[in-house]
Design an enzyme around this catalytic site. Structure first.
Site, PDB file in Angstrom:
ATOM      1  N   ARG A 176      35.918  58.712  44.824  1.00  0.00           N
ATOM      2  CA  ARG A 176      36.909  57.831  45.463  1.00  0.00           C
ATOM      3  C   ARG A 176      38.069  58.679  45.976  1.00  0.00           C
ATOM      4  O   ARG A 176      38.654  59.473  45.255  1.00  0.00           O
ATOM      5  CB  ARG A 176      37.432  56.798  44.467  1.00  0.00           C
TER       6      ARG A 176
ATOM      7  N   ARG B  62      35.544  53.192  51.314  1.00  0.00           N
ATOM      8  CA  ARG B  62      35.582  53.880  50.013  1.00  0.00           C
ATOM      9  C   ARG B  62      34.173  53.972  49.426  1.00  0.00           C
ATOM     10  O   ARG B  62      33.310  53.137  49.690  1.00  0.00           O
ATOM     11  CB  ARG B  62      36.526  53.177  49.046  1.00  0.00           C
TER      12      ARG B  62
ATOM     13  N   ASP C 285      34.895  50.938  44.657  1.00  0.00           N
ATOM     14  CA  ASP C 285      36.070  50.186  44.246  1.00  0.00           C
ATOM     15  C   ASP C 285      35.683  49.416  42.989  1.00  0.00           C
ATOM     16  O   ASP C 285      34.644  48.737  43.003  1.00  0.00           O
ATOM     17  CB  ASP C 285      36.369  49.151  45.342  1.00  0.00           C
TER      18      ASP C 285
ATOM     19  N   ASP D  87      37.495  46.695  40.620  1.00  0.00           N
ATOM     20  CA  ASP D  87      38.709  45.905  40.410  1.00  0.00           C
ATOM     21  C   ASP D  87      38.532  44.989  39.199  1.00  0.00           C
ATOM     22  O   ASP D  87      37.553  44.217  39.127  1.00  0.00           O
ATOM     23  CB  ASP D  87      39.005  45.035  41.642  1.00  0.00           C
TER      24      ASP D  87
HETATM   25  C1  LIG Z   1      39.312  47.081  52.373  1.00  0.00           C
HETATM   26  C2  LIG Z   1      39.120  45.790  51.601  1.00  0.00           C
HETATM   27  C3  LIG Z   1      40.413  44.959  51.557  1.00  0.00           C
HETATM   28  N1  LIG Z   1      38.115  44.969  52.252  1.00  0.00           N
HETATM   29  C4  LIG Z   1      36.926  44.664  51.675  1.00  0.00           C
HETATM   30  N2  LIG Z   1      36.025  43.918  52.365  1.00  0.00           N
HETATM   31  C5  LIG Z   1      34.847  43.606  51.791  1.00  0.00           C
HETATM   32  N3  LIG Z   1      33.940  42.859  52.470  1.00  0.00           N
HETATM   33  N4  LIG Z   1      34.536  44.025  50.532  1.00  0.00           N
HETATM   34  C6  LIG Z   1      35.392  44.762  49.794  1.00  0.00           C
HETATM   35  O1  LIG Z   1      35.068  45.123  48.637  1.00  0.00           O
HETATM   36  C7  LIG Z   1      36.649  45.113  50.364  1.00  0.00           C
HETATM   37  N5  LIG Z   1      37.566  45.847  49.685  1.00  0.00           N
HETATM   38  C8  LIG Z   1      38.748  46.141  50.205  1.00  0.00           C
HETATM   39  O2  LIG Z   1      39.629  46.818  49.496  1.00  0.00           O
END
Ligand SMILES: CC1(C)Nc2nc(N)[nH]c(=O)c2N=C1O
Length: 160
Positions: free
Chosen positions: A83, A92, A95, A97
């Protein structure tokens, strides 16, 4: 043990493999059990930064890690998988979260739980519903009431 939900997202360097690796790493975390992961979904990038489509999923597991210990562990997995935070809302490799930590509502400089996007992001809500259709958020909102037909149509199931 506390039940937690973690959102997984990737759109670089073989995103499905990135999510597979992340799931392996999550299952290796200390003091956790009952790991489950949703299907993988392809989704159009949210935000206005041109980038490849995402592969998204949500994982559930029970943990004895405290919220900030869990956050540290998630950020370590992201770093292990390359990352790089170059552009806000940019592409990325991975991610992770923290969406929900039991029924807790947490507000610290490093961590806000429930995740601020949990009620509006179809790439979070649809996998969450797959894992637990009757999930109720700490505020009392059932996630089933937040999901629209448009949200369902905007995601493409990749594989269960
Ligand atoms: C860039 C941003 C806002 N857009 C995303 N858009 C999608 N479809 N999926 C994501 O996980 C995701 N993550 C983000 O962080």
């Amino acid at each position: 043990m506390t039940g937690v939900y973690v959102a997984l997202g990737a759109n670089l360097d073989s995103p499905e493999r990135q999510l597979d690796s992340a799931c392996m790493a999550l299952q290796q975390l200390p003091r956790q059990n009952s790991f489950r992961v949703s299907s993988y979904y392809r989704s159009v990038p949210m935000g206005d930064v041109p980038q490849p489509d995402y592969v998204n999923a949500v994982a559930y597991f029970e943990t004895e890690l405290a919220p900030l210990e869990l956050l540290d562990a998630l950020q370590a997995i992201e770093l292990q998988q390359g990352r790089q935070r170059l552009v806000r809302w940019g592409p990325r490799t991975l991610d992770l979260d923290l969406l929900l930590y039991g029924d807790e509502q947490i507000q610290t400089p490093r961590l806000t739980v429930p995740h601020y996007g949990i009620k509006s992001r179809e790439f979070v809500l649809i996998p969450l519903e797959e894992l637990n259709p009757s999930l109720v958020l700490p505020c009392g909102t059932g996630i089933a009431t937040l999901i629209t037909d448009a949200m369902r149509q905007s995601l493409q199931l990749i594989h269960p």
